[in-house]
Design a protein around this motif. Structure first.
Motif, short mmCIF file in Angstrom:
data_model
loop_
_atom_site.label_atom_id
_atom_site.label_comp_id
_atom_site.label_asym_id
_atom_site.label_seq_id
_atom_site.Cartn_x
_atom_site.Cartn_y
_atom_site.Cartn_z
N LYS A 2 -10.95 1.60 2.53
CA LYS A 2 -10.51 2.92 2.97
C LYS A 2 -9.97 2.82 4.39
O LYS A 2 -10.47 2.03 5.19
N PHE A 3 -8.96 3.63 4.68
CA PHE A 3 -8.32 3.53 5.99
C PHE A 3 -7.78 4.89 6.41
O PHE A 3 -7.27 5.64 5.59
N PHE A 4 -7.92 5.18 7.70
CA PHE A 4 -7.19 6.33 8.26
C PHE A 4 -6.96 6.10 9.74
O PHE A 4 -7.66 5.33 10.39
N THR A 5 -5.93 6.77 10.25
CA THR A 5 -5.59 6.66 11.66
C THR A 5 -6.16 7.85 12.42
O THR A 5 -6.18 8.98 11.91
N ILE A 6 -6.64 7.59 13.62
CA ILE A 6 -7.19 8.65 14.49
C ILE A 6 -6.18 9.02 15.57
O ILE A 6 -5.94 10.19 15.84
N ALA A 7 -5.57 8.02 16.18
CA ALA A 7 -4.56 8.25 17.22
C ALA A 7 -3.74 6.98 17.37
O ALA A 7 -4.25 5.88 17.14
N SER A 8 -2.48 7.13 17.76
CA SER A 8 -1.62 5.96 17.92
C SER A 8 -0.54 6.24 18.95
O SER A 8 0.14 7.27 18.88
N GLY A 9 -0.39 5.33 19.91
CA GLY A 9 0.64 5.49 20.93
C GLY A 9 0.11 5.16 22.30
O GLY A 9 -1.08 4.84 22.47
N SER A 10 0.97 5.26 23.30
CA SER A 10 0.57 4.90 24.66
C SER A 10 -0.48 5.84 25.23
O SER A 10 -1.13 5.52 26.22
N HIS A 214 0.99 -1.24 1.65
CA HIS A 214 1.11 0.09 2.27
C HIS A 214 1.20 -0.13 3.78
O HIS A 214 0.32 -0.75 4.37
N VAL A 215 2.26 0.38 4.39
CA VAL A 215 2.53 0.13 5.81
C VAL A 215 2.40 1.41 6.62
O VAL A 215 2.91 2.47 6.23
N PHE A 216 1.73 1.27 7.76
CA PHE A 216 1.68 2.33 8.77
C PHE A 216 2.43 1.84 9.99
O PHE A 216 2.11 0.77 10.53
N LEU A 217 3.42 2.60 10.43
CA LEU A 217 4.15 2.26 11.66
C LEU A 217 3.43 2.91 12.83
O LEU A 217 3.18 4.13 12.83
N GLN A 249 4.23 5.04 6.12
CA GLN A 249 3.83 6.22 6.87
C GLN A 249 3.88 5.95 8.37
O GLN A 249 3.82 4.80 8.81
N ILE A 250 3.94 7.04 9.11
CA ILE A 250 3.86 6.98 10.56
C ILE A 250 2.41 7.25 10.98
O ILE A 250 1.79 8.21 10.51
N ALA A 251 1.86 6.40 11.83
CA ALA A 251 0.56 6.68 12.44
C ALA A 251 0.80 7.69 13.56
O ALA A 251 1.44 7.38 14.56
N GLU A 252 0.30 8.90 13.38
CA GLU A 252 0.60 9.99 14.30
C GLU A 252 -0.07 9.78 15.66
O GLU A 252 -1.16 9.21 15.76
N ARG A 253 0.59 10.29 16.69
CA ARG A 253 0.08 10.15 18.05
C ARG A 253 -1.21 10.93 18.26
O ARG A 253 -2.18 10.41 18.83
N HIS A 254 -1.24 12.19 17.85
CA HIS A 254 -2.38 13.05 18.15
C HIS A 254 -3.07 13.61 16.91
O HIS A 254 -4.14 14.20 17.02
N ILE A 255 -2.47 13.45 15.75
CA ILE A 255 -2.98 14.11 14.54
C ILE A 255 -3.78 13.12 13.69
O ILE A 255 -3.32 12.00 13.42
N LEU A 256 -4.96 13.52 13.28
CA LEU A 256 -5.80 12.70 12.41
C LEU A 256 -5.12 12.50 11.07
O LEU A 256 -4.68 13.45 10.42
N GLY A 257 -5.00 11.23 10.66
CA GLY A 257 -4.38 10.93 9.38
C GLY A 257 -5.31 11.17 8.22
O GLY A 257 -6.54 11.29 8.38
N GLU A 258 -4.75 11.22 7.03
CA GLU A 258 -5.57 11.41 5.83
C GLU A 258 -6.28 10.11 5.47
O GLU A 258 -5.80 9.01 5.79
N MET A 259 -7.42 10.23 4.84
CA MET A 259 -8.14 9.06 4.33
C MET A 259 -7.40 8.54 3.10
O MET A 259 -7.15 9.28 2.15
N ILE A 260 -7.06 7.27 3.13
CA ILE A 260 -6.39 6.65 1.99
C ILE A 260 -7.29 5.57 1.43
O ILE A 260 -7.79 4.72 2.16
N SER A 261 -7.51 5.60 0.12
CA SER A 261 -8.38 4.62 -0.55
C SER A 261 -7.54 3.67 -1.37
O SER A 261 -6.56 4.06 -2.00
N TYR A 262 -7.94 2.41 -1.37
CA TYR A 262 -7.27 1.36 -2.13
C TYR A 262 -8.32 0.68 -3.00
O TYR A 262 -9.19 -0.03 -2.50
N GLU A 263 -8.29 0.97 -4.26
CA GLU A 263 -9.30 0.43 -5.18
C GLU A 263 -8.73 -0.75 -5.96
O GLU A 263 -7.53 -0.81 -6.20
#
Length: 263
Positions: A2-10, A214-217, A249-263
């Motif tokens: 499982k993976f999700f992004t919390i924040a991304s950027g400078s 699955h790629v997150f930029l 997908q784009i890893a958002e700067r300030h917005i919590l990403g959705e939880m994505i599951s890979y089974e």
């Protein structure tokens, strides 16, 4: 996995990975409060390790707070730890929470095999991380951000990953037209700076598993990029190579990403 992004950027970077029943945080560059809130929203109640890529503030701001809150170990390279201890960057920690990880020397945490690998960036001993399940070889996640060019080591670690979080920092034309001082522009463009959108696309074309990766930029510049431009540039490069992804997908700067599951 499982993976999700919390924040991304400078302004701050933090990402969650669940693998083999373990919960990991990769970088903690925003406030401990924001990270804790994100984990609670996703019903994550424990952390088994916090993996730090390098010592820059946008990757470590909340690391100490989160480690104390969750009684989690912090993993970083020897030179990165030397910096932390010299500058007291993370505050007070239990000795048992200080864990050293060396490039190309895998460690095992439960079912997860974690390998740090060198990346070319202007930090003391920066690394990316590869996480792989010992029981399911298809479960592999790799993070590689804050680097100026793709070395053979980076390419090797990215290959066959089910999930890739990759830097797509800037558009060179926007950077050249922008207000950055010439010295900062040169730093970004250098081999130890940051990856452009086109460079990210070309790297992905070499390493992804078509229809499975699955790629997150990530780590998009607020000044010299836009989410749409990064997405479109990378998509064009992949389309030009007849490569389809499982997701982009784009890893958002300030917005919590959705939880994505890979089974």
């Amino acid at each position: 996995m499982k993976f999700f992004t919390i924040a991304s950027g400078s302004s701050g970077n933090a990402y969650y990975l669940g693998l083999g029943g373990k919960n990991f945080l990769i970088d903690a560059g925003v406030s401990g409060k924001k990270i804790d809130h994100a984990l609670q929203q996703m019903n994550i109640r424990s952390l088994d390790g916090i993996f730090i890529t390098h010592e820059h503030r946008d990757h470590i701001t909340g690391a100490g707070v989160v480690a104390r809150r969750y009684k989690a170990d912090i993993y970083a390279t020897p030179l990165t730890w030397r910096y932390f201890l010299r500058h007291r960057s993370l505050g007070a920690l239990e000795e048992s929470q200080v864990k050293t990880i060396e490039p190309e020397k895998p460690i095992t945490i439960g079912d997860a095999k974690v390998t740090a690998f060198d990346i070319p960036h202007d930090a003391l001993q920066p690394v990316g991380y590869s996480f792989r399940s010992l029981s399911d070889r298809d479960e592999k996640m790799v993070i590689a951000t804050d680097f100026g060019h793709a070395t053979d080591i980076v390419k090797k670690r990215l290959k066959n990953a089910r999930v890739i979080l990759l830097e797509s920092n800037h558009d060179p034309e926007m950077l050249e037209r922008g207000r950055y001082h010439r010295s900062l522009k040169n730093r970004v463009l250098s081999n130890h700076g940051h990856l452009s959108n086109a460079q990210a696309g070309m790297l992905l074309a070499e390493v992804v598993v078509p229809n499975k990766t699955h790629v997150f930029l990530a780590h998009l510049s607020e000044e010299n990029n836009t989410p749409m431009l990064a997405f479109d540039t990378v998509s064009r490069v992949l389309d030009g190579n007849n490569i389809k992804l499982r997701g982009l997908q784009i890893a958002e700067r300030h917005i919590l990403g959705e939880m994505i599951s890979y089974e």
